[in-house]
Design a protein around this motif. Structure first.
Motif, PDB file in Angstrom:
ATOM      1  N   UNK A  35       0.871  -1.111  -0.028  1.00 10.39           N
ATOM      2  CA  UNK A  35      -0.044  -0.155   0.032  1.00 10.39           C
ATOM      3  C   UNK A  35       0.747   1.143  -0.125  1.00 10.39           C
ATOM      4  N   UNK A  36       2.186   1.075   0.142  1.00 13.49           N
ATOM      5  CA  UNK A  36       2.987   2.369   0.463  1.00 13.49           C
ATOM      6  C   UNK A  36       4.441   2.079   0.422  1.00 13.49           C
ATOM      7  N   UNK A  37       5.119   3.079   0.353  1.00 11.92           N
ATOM      8  CA  UNK A  37       6.777   2.983   0.268  1.00 11.92           C
ATOM      9  C   UNK A  37       7.268   4.175   1.383  1.00 11.92           C
ATOM     10  N   UNK A  38       8.392   3.729   1.988  1.00 10.44           N
ATOM     11  CA  UNK A  38       9.163   4.490   2.932  1.00 10.44           C
ATOM     12  C   UNK A  38      10.465   4.331   2.902  1.00 10.44           C
ATOM     13  N   UNK A  39      11.383   5.403   2.993  1.00 11.54           N
ATOM     14  CA  UNK A  39      12.604   5.783   3.093  1.00 11.54           C
ATOM     15  C   UNK A  39      13.218   6.465   4.209  1.00 11.54           C
ATOM     16  N   UNK A  40      14.153   5.895   4.905  1.00 19.47           N
ATOM     17  CA  UNK A  40      14.787   6.280   6.379  1.00 19.47           C
ATOM     18  C   UNK A  40      15.071   7.565   6.120  1.00 19.47           C
ATOM     19  N   UNK A  41      14.622   8.725   5.669  1.00 14.14           N
ATOM     20  CA  UNK A  41      15.137   9.775   5.452  1.00 14.14           C
ATOM     21  C   UNK A  41      15.838  10.604   6.670  1.00 14.14           C
ATOM     22  N   UNK A  42      15.315  10.241   7.820  1.00 19.10           N
ATOM     23  CA  UNK A  42      16.028  10.867   9.060  1.00 19.10           C
ATOM     24  C   UNK A  42      17.452  10.559   9.094  1.00 19.10           C
ATOM     25  N   UNK A  43      17.929   9.209   8.586  1.00 13.38           N
ATOM     26  CA  UNK A  43      19.318   8.795   8.686  1.00 13.38           C
ATOM     27  C   UNK A  43      20.229   9.549   7.376  1.00 13.38           C
ATOM     28  N   UNK A  44      19.628   9.935   6.788  1.00 14.66           N
ATOM     29  CA  UNK A  44      20.257  10.580   5.478  1.00 14.66           C
ATOM     30  C   UNK A  44      21.392  11.911   5.860  1.00 14.66           C
ATOM     31  N   UNK A  45      22.424  11.747   5.685  1.00 16.34           N
ATOM     32  CA  UNK A  45      23.261  13.076   5.926  1.00 16.34           C
ATOM     33  C   UNK A  45      22.924  14.369   5.328  1.00 16.34           C
TER      34      UNK A  45
END
Length: 278
Positions: free
Chosen positions: A101-111
Motif C-alpha cells: 500500500x505504500x513506500x518508505x525511505x529512512x530519510x531521518x538517517x540521510x546525511x
C-alpha cells in the motif's frame, strides 16, 4: 475496525539492525506476526500496517509474504530504491500484490538535510502515483521545513508523516516543531500518524500528560480526518507495553464524539490506504 497504522516485524541480526543499541537490548530478538497478534487483540485492534525496517527489496518481499500468510496484516509499507533510475521496474515486481500500500525511505538517517529535494528522489516519488502507492515521511523536526517544500511539489500524492516528526517530548520542547507541523498540515494530502511518542519521551518516567500538548497540536492542525493511531511496536516496548502505548491515544480521544474516535482509530487508515477489509 480499529487499525494499528504503524508496526514492524524483523528477524534480528546484528548486521542489519545495528541501530538497536544496548539501551534497546530487549529488541534484539525476532518479532513476528504470532508475537503481535495477542498484543493487537488485547488492546482491541483487529489489524495493522506493517512498515519496513530494512532498506532492501528483500524486506519488501518478506513483509508481503508475511502479509499473505497473516490476516492481521492489512497492508505493507515497503521499500524500493526511490533514487534508482529503475524504480519503476522495482515497483512493477510488486504491483500485482494488493497488500503493498505504500513506500518508505529512512530519510531521518540521510546525511543530506535536504535529501527530500534531491532530483533523483523527486523523480522516484513522482512514480508512486502511477502505482497508487502512498509515501511515509520519516524525519526529525529540523526536516519539517524541507518536508513542506517537498510535498508542495506533489499535490496528488498521498503522504503520511510518521511519529509526528519525532518531537522532543523528553525536553518538553514545542517550538520550532509546532511551526513546522502547522506548515506541513496546510497540505490536505498529508496525513499524520499518532505513533512513536513514548520513545521520544523519558522512557522510564513518562506520563500521559507529557504527550498531551503534542496530541493537542496534531489534532488542531491536521484535524481528526487526517490522524491515525499507531504503536511503532516493537520499538515502543522499550518505554511502554503495547497496551500502554495505545492507551495514550485511546484515553485522549475518549472525550471526543464517536465519529472522531472511529476516524482516528481506523476509518482514516482504511480511507488513506484504500484497505480492503475482511
Amino acid at each position: 475496525m480499529w487499525i494499528d497504522s504503524h508496526q514492524h516485524f524483523w528477524r534480528y541480526n546484528t548486521a542489519e539492525f545495528g541501530w538497536i543499541n544496548d539501551s534497546m537490548a530487549p529488541l534484539r530478538r525476532d518479532f513476528l506476526p504470532e508475537d503481535l497478534g495477542p498484543e493487537l487483540g488485547g488492546a482491541g485492534f483487529r489489524g495493522s500496517i506493517a512498515v519496513q525496517a530494512r532498506q532492501s527489496l528483500e524486506e519488501t518481499r518478506w513483509l508481503l509474504e508475511l502479509a499473505g500468510a497473516s490476516p492481521l496484516i492489512l497492508g505493507v509499507v515497503g521499500w524500493v530504491d526511490v533514487c534508482s533510475p529503475d524504480v519503476r521496474l522495482q515497483l512493477r515486481t510488486f504491483a500485482g500484490n494488493p497488500k503493498l500500500v505504500g513506500i518508505r525511505h529512512v530519510v531521518q538517517s540521510e546525511p543530506d538535510e535536504r535529501f527530500l529535494l534531491l532530483p533523483e528522489f523527486l523523480r522516484g516519488i513522482s512514480v508512486l502515483e502511477e502505482f497508487d502507492l502512498t509515501y511515509d515521511i520519516l524525519i526529525y523536526p529540523r526536516h519539517l521545513p524541507v518536508a513542506s517544500e517537498f510535498v508542495r511539489r506533489f499535490p496528488r500524492q498521498r503522504f503520511v508523516l510518521d511519529h509526528l516528526a519525532k518531537p522532543l517530548i523528553k525536553s518538553a520542547s514545542i517550538h520550532p516543531w509546532e511551526a513546522g507541523i502547522r506548515e506541513l498540515a496546510k497540505f490536505p494530502n498529508v496525513f499524520c500518524k499518532l505513533s512513536g511518542m513514548v520513545t521520544e519521551a523519558d522512557w522510564q518516567n513518562w506520563m500521559p500528560e507529557d504527550l498531551k500538548p503534542y496530541l493537542d497540536i496534531a489534532l488542531d492542525r491536521f484535524g481528526p480526518e487526517r490522524l491515525m493511531i499507531g504503536s511503532d511496536w516493537p520499538v515502543c516496548t522499550v518505554a511502554a507495553s503495547y497496551k500502554q502505548t495505545m492507551s495514550v491515544v485511546l484515553d485522549y480521544l475518549y472525550k471526543y464524539p464517536v465519529n472522531v474516535q472511529d476516524a482516528v482509530l481506523g476509518g482514516n487508515a482504511q480511507r488513506f490506504w484504500k484497505l480492503k477489509l475482511p
